[in-house]
Write an enzyme that holds these catalytic residues in place. Structure first.
Site, PDB file in Angstrom:
ATOM      1  N   SER A   1      47.412  33.550  40.615  1.00 14.33           N
ATOM      2  CA  SER A   1      46.141  34.265  40.700  1.00 14.33           C
ATOM      3  C   SER A   1      45.424  34.386  39.363  1.00 14.33           C
ATOM      4  O   SER A   1      44.186  34.386  39.308  1.00 14.33           O
ATOM      5  CB  SER A   1      46.340  35.648  41.326  1.00 14.33           C
ATOM      6  OG  SER A   1      47.317  36.379  40.626  1.00 14.33           O
TER       7      SER A   1
ATOM      8  N   HIS B   1      44.787  39.250  36.695  1.00 15.52           N
ATOM      9  CA  HIS B   1      43.512  38.832  37.275  1.00 15.52           C
ATOM     10  C   HIS B   1      42.390  38.932  36.257  1.00 15.52           C
ATOM     11  O   HIS B   1      41.611  37.987  36.068  1.00 15.52           O
ATOM     12  CB  HIS B   1      43.170  39.699  38.493  1.00 15.52           C
ATOM     13  CG  HIS B   1      44.081  39.486  39.659  1.00 15.52           C
ATOM     14  ND1 HIS B   1      43.965  40.199  40.827  1.00 15.52           N
ATOM     15  CD2 HIS B   1      45.121  38.629  39.842  1.00 15.52           C
ATOM     16  CE1 HIS B   1      44.884  39.795  41.682  1.00 15.52           C
ATOM     17  NE2 HIS B   1      45.607  38.849  41.105  1.00 15.52           N
TER      18      HIS B   1
END
Length: 202
Positions: A124, A175
């Site tokens: 991610s 992230h």
């Protein structure tokens, strides 16, 4: 220099390659128990205790479950094919790793500041970096590229970050770190591209 038009699959072969590697390692991990997770997950404590630097890379290709894998790979394909076509294969591969490592560095800072050390896996951080790259490309094209507008990109990024904070066991530091890494590197790519008008690098 003349650039021959390539078949679509060849123009996005790096994206497809990353997806295939992620899938293969997930299948292997399903039959090998915790072996790959124990040797490949990232946490600052592994660097402090044993200088296991390879975890910056290996953690980018491991996933906890099918939902985790499918979600990341779908976003990687949708954003990645556009970014790879724009910046070229080599720059795109660098973008993936730089973004993922940036995410891990942000997570390491989070662990250090909180004193909470928890293993982290998943693509991610790299995926957020690719999405950040697409955001820069859209903005650079005066707010619209490949049918995508700046407003849609801002909404998507904000929604993804919001959902990350609303969901448990999500590495939000990775992230944000990956997103920033992808944005900064792609700004650099765009400046190079503008500085060499008439050329394509990749």
């Amino acid at each position: 220099m003349y650039r021959k038009n390539l078949p679509v699959w060849k123009e996005t072969i790096t994206t497809v390659g990353f997806i295939v590697i992620n899938i293969l390692l997930y299948v292997i991990s399903a039959f090998s128990g915790d072996l790959l997770y124990n040797e490949g997950a990232f946490s600052l404590r592994y660097l402090l205790q044993g200088q296991e630097w390879w975890r910056f890379v290996t953690s980018l290709f491991l996933h906890a479950n099918m939902d985790h894998l499918v979600g990341n790979m779908m976003m990687l394909y949708l954003a990645g094919e556009l970014v790879e076509k724009y910046v070229g294969k080599r720059k795109y591969a660098i973008l993936y790793f730089v973004s993922g490592i940036s995410g891990s560095l942000f997570y390491a800072l989070y662990e250090f500041s909180t004193g909470k050390y928890v293993d982290s896996i998943g693509a991610s951080g790299a995926v957020f970096g690719v999405i950040g790259a697409l955001f820069v490309i859209v903005v650079h094209h005066k707010g619209k590229y490949a049918g995508i507008t700046t407003g849609r990109m801002i909404f998507m990024i904000a929604y993804m970050i919001y959902m990350g904070f609303r969901t448990s066991n999500v590495n939000n530091a990775a992230h944000i770190g990956g997103l920033l890494g992808g944005v900064i590197l792609t700004v650099f790519y765009v400046l190079i591209r503008d500085g060499h008008s008439g050329r394509r690098y990749g």
